[in-house]
Design a protein around this motif. Structure first.
Motif, mmCIF file in Angstrom:
data_model
loop_
_atom_site.group_PDB
_atom_site.id
_atom_site.type_symbol
_atom_site.label_atom_id
_atom_site.label_comp_id
_atom_site.label_asym_id
_atom_site.label_seq_id
_atom_site.Cartn_x
_atom_site.Cartn_y
_atom_site.Cartn_z
ATOM 1 N N PHE A 215 16.764 -5.366 22.154
ATOM 2 C CA PHE A 215 17.598 -4.307 22.715
ATOM 3 C C PHE A 215 16.935 -2.950 22.548
ATOM 4 O O PHE A 215 16.852 -2.159 23.498
ATOM 5 C CB PHE A 215 18.976 -4.304 22.054
ATOM 6 C CG PHE A 215 19.880 -3.211 22.566
ATOM 7 C CD1 PHE A 215 20.487 -3.314 23.812
ATOM 8 C CD2 PHE A 215 20.100 -2.061 21.822
ATOM 9 C CE1 PHE A 215 21.304 -2.304 24.300
ATOM 10 C CE2 PHE A 215 20.923 -1.048 22.287
ATOM 11 C CZ PHE A 215 21.526 -1.164 23.534
ATOM 12 N N ILE A 216 16.441 -2.663 21.350
ATOM 13 C CA ILE A 216 15.784 -1.377 21.083
ATOM 14 C C ILE A 216 14.601 -1.175 22.017
ATOM 15 O O ILE A 216 14.379 -0.086 22.547
ATOM 16 C CB ILE A 216 15.337 -1.302 19.612
ATOM 17 C CG1 ILE A 216 16.557 -1.228 18.691
ATOM 18 C CG2 ILE A 216 14.445 -0.078 19.379
ATOM 19 C CD1 ILE A 216 16.221 -1.367 17.225
ATOM 20 N N ASN A 217 13.830 -2.236 22.226
ATOM 21 C CA ASN A 217 12.626 -2.156 23.061
ATOM 22 C C ASN A 217 12.913 -2.385 24.541
ATOM 23 O O ASN A 217 11.990 -2.456 25.349
ATOM 24 C CB ASN A 217 11.594 -3.171 22.576
ATOM 25 C CG ASN A 217 11.090 -2.863 21.182
ATOM 26 O OD1 ASN A 217 10.921 -1.698 20.824
ATOM 27 N ND2 ASN A 217 10.857 -3.895 20.381
ATOM 28 N N PRO B 98 18.683 2.131 24.087
ATOM 29 C CA PRO B 98 19.099 2.947 25.220
ATOM 30 C C PRO B 98 20.611 3.119 25.304
ATOM 31 O O PRO B 98 21.377 2.255 24.884
ATOM 32 C CB PRO B 98 18.586 2.148 26.425
ATOM 33 C CG PRO B 98 18.647 0.720 25.947
ATOM 34 C CD PRO B 98 18.274 0.769 24.489
ATOM 35 N N ALA B 99 21.014 4.272 25.856
ATOM 36 C CA ALA B 99 22.412 4.460 26.255
ATOM 37 C C ALA B 99 22.538 3.994 27.703
ATOM 38 O O ALA B 99 21.619 4.161 28.503
ATOM 39 C CB ALA B 99 22.797 5.931 26.131
ATOM 40 N N LEU B 100 23.676 3.409 28.039
ATOM 41 C CA LEU B 100 23.900 2.875 29.379
ATOM 42 C C LEU B 100 25.030 3.645 30.048
ATOM 43 O O LEU B 100 26.143 3.709 29.513
ATOM 44 C CB LEU B 100 24.251 1.390 29.303
ATOM 45 C CG LEU B 100 23.156 0.475 28.741
ATOM 46 C CD1 LEU B 100 23.736 -0.868 28.352
ATOM 47 C CD2 LEU B 100 22.040 0.304 29.749
ATOM 48 N N ASN B 101 24.738 4.213 31.200
ATOM 49 C CA ASN B 101 25.714 5.041 31.902
ATOM 50 C C ASN B 101 26.176 4.310 33.163
ATOM 51 O O ASN B 101 25.404 4.110 34.096
ATOM 52 C CB ASN B 101 25.087 6.391 32.260
ATOM 53 C CG ASN B 101 26.116 7.408 32.708
ATOM 54 O OD1 ASN B 101 27.256 7.380 32.260
ATOM 55 N ND2 ASN B 101 25.718 8.296 33.593
ATOM 56 N N ASN B 102 27.444 3.918 33.168
ATOM 57 C CA ASN B 102 28.013 3.127 34.262
ATOM 58 C C ASN B 102 28.342 4.038 35.444
ATOM 59 O O ASN B 102 29.397 4.667 35.487
ATOM 60 C CB ASN B 102 29.264 2.404 33.769
ATOM 61 C CG ASN B 102 29.790 1.398 34.764
ATOM 62 O OD1 ASN B 102 29.620 1.538 35.972
ATOM 63 N ND2 ASN B 102 30.465 0.382 34.260
#
Length: 389
Positions: A65-67, A166-170
């Protein structure tokens, strides 16, 4: 090939549905099948996700997830795991799933923002999380719908309590909120011309998504500045909603500063407009209110500095209005936000002990600001947000 793709997407939707209905064994079986047959999603990630579900061992997803080793061909991804949100000062964790497609949007660059942080503060405590905008295909749990999160922060996932990644922006959910209940709130809280100025960037069909993406990316750079968000999490410095609220306001305000450095004033002002639509059209109306919710408190602080900067006033009709109805003027309206956030961040870097954080992260709110916020912002929009928690 098209039929295979459609079938694959349908199976992935079914996996999300299985998670929603707590049919874990069915989801695990389909994940293993997809790990063998998928043309869109990464087989190794799907296999590890199946293992994590079967054994309740979420730490095995942390490194990938980090990568960002969960993003497959053409940007498609599926993330499953416990995700925690905080509502009314209470944590709420639920097994959640999000299936979507990442957008190709790299503006502003992480390198550009990290160089700005070093320029402003002399150091960068940790790397800036990248913000990935995406289109949702299916979702469930705490990352789904109006009651879930549209901006999915990395430390919300229960992957060994990580704060990296990462942050995920919907984009789909954000647009629905902005052009639905959020827009209605902005039109109630602000007088007509001010409301139109604030809503303009979000109603721009060509650039609206770009503005939303850039706003969240400079906000993440704000969190990384100073001691850094992960340092504060690890040292348990957000012990109540007020400290978290100051941190959110600080990240907003440093985002304004970074935007002013990398964009023309016209464009930087549009990012301020997007932020205000989030804070006053959405966050101010969370059910926790001023005395429980971090995001509500951050919105209140923002209004306090707008009044201190004499950038807004209350009209005869009881609405808020900007004195300068231009985007460069909107950037000037947050001058105090930027100045105080820069000072706060530099001061936190001089602390000898983490306990010095607590008196530092204290903002005096004038009683009249709180009264206006409650009456002209919160109470005016009661009933508009029916599901927001």
């Amino acid at each position: 090939m098209k039929t295979i793709c459609v079938d694959e997407q349908e199976i992935t939707r079914q996996i999300v549905k299985d998670i929603e209905q707590d049919e874990i064994a069915k989801a695990v079986k389909k994940l293993r099948q997809q790990a063998t047959n998928s043309n869109e999603l990464l087989p190794a990630w799907l296999s590890k996700t199946a293992d994590a579900l079967e054994n309740n061992d979420w730490g095995i997803l942390s490194e990938d997830f980090i990568n960002m080793n969960f993003i497959g061909k053409n940007g498609y991804f599926l993330i499953i795991g416990p995700y925690q949100i905080n509502r009314q000062s209470q944590p709420k964790r639920a097994l959640s799933a999000i299936y979507g497609k990442i957008h190709d949007n790299q503006e502003p660059s992480i390198e550009q923002l990290e160089n700005l942080c070093r320029e402003k503060f002399g150091k960068l405590s940790h790397s800036i999380p990248i913000n990935l905008s995406f289109t949702e295909i299916a979702s469930c749990g705490n990352v789904s719908g109006e009651s879930g999160e549209a901006f999915i922060v990395p430390n919300g996932w229960y992957f060994s309590n990580i704060v990296c990644g990462p942050a995920l922006n919907n984009a789909k959910e954000q647009q629905q909120r902005f052009l639905g209940s959020s827009r209605e709130c902005i039109l109630k809280v602000f007088e007509y011309e001010t409301a139109n100025l604030l809503l303009g960037p979000l109603e721009d069909e060509l650039n609206g998504e770009r503005y939303r993406h850039m706003d969240t990316q400079v906000h993440e750079a704000g969190h990384a500045s100073g001691l850094g968000f992960d340092f504060k999490i690890k040292h348990n410095l957000f012990q109540n909603y007020t400290y978290g609220g100051v941190e959110e306001w600080r990240a907003d305000s440093l985002g304004f500063e970074f935007a002013a450095c990398i964009l023309p004033a016209q464009e930087a002002g549009k990012l301020v407009a997007v932020n205000f639509c989030i804070r006053f059209g959405l966050d101010a109306h969370r059910l926790g209110g001023i005395e429980k919710d971090t995001d509500v408190y951050a919105s209140l602080i923002s209004l306090e500095y707008l009044f201190q900067n004499d950038a807004v006033y209350v009209t005869k009709n009881g609405q808020l209005a900007l004195r300068n109805l231009t985007y460069p003027g909107l950037l000037e309206a947050v001058e105090l936000h930027r100045t105080h956030a820069l000072s706060l961040t530099r001061r936190e870097l001089t602390l000898k002990s983490p306990t010095g954080f607590f008196p530092l992260y204290n903002v005096d709110i004038h009683p009249s600001t709180q009264s206006i916020f409650q009456g002209l912002v919160m109470e005016r929009c009661q009933g508009i947000w029916t599901k927001l928690q």
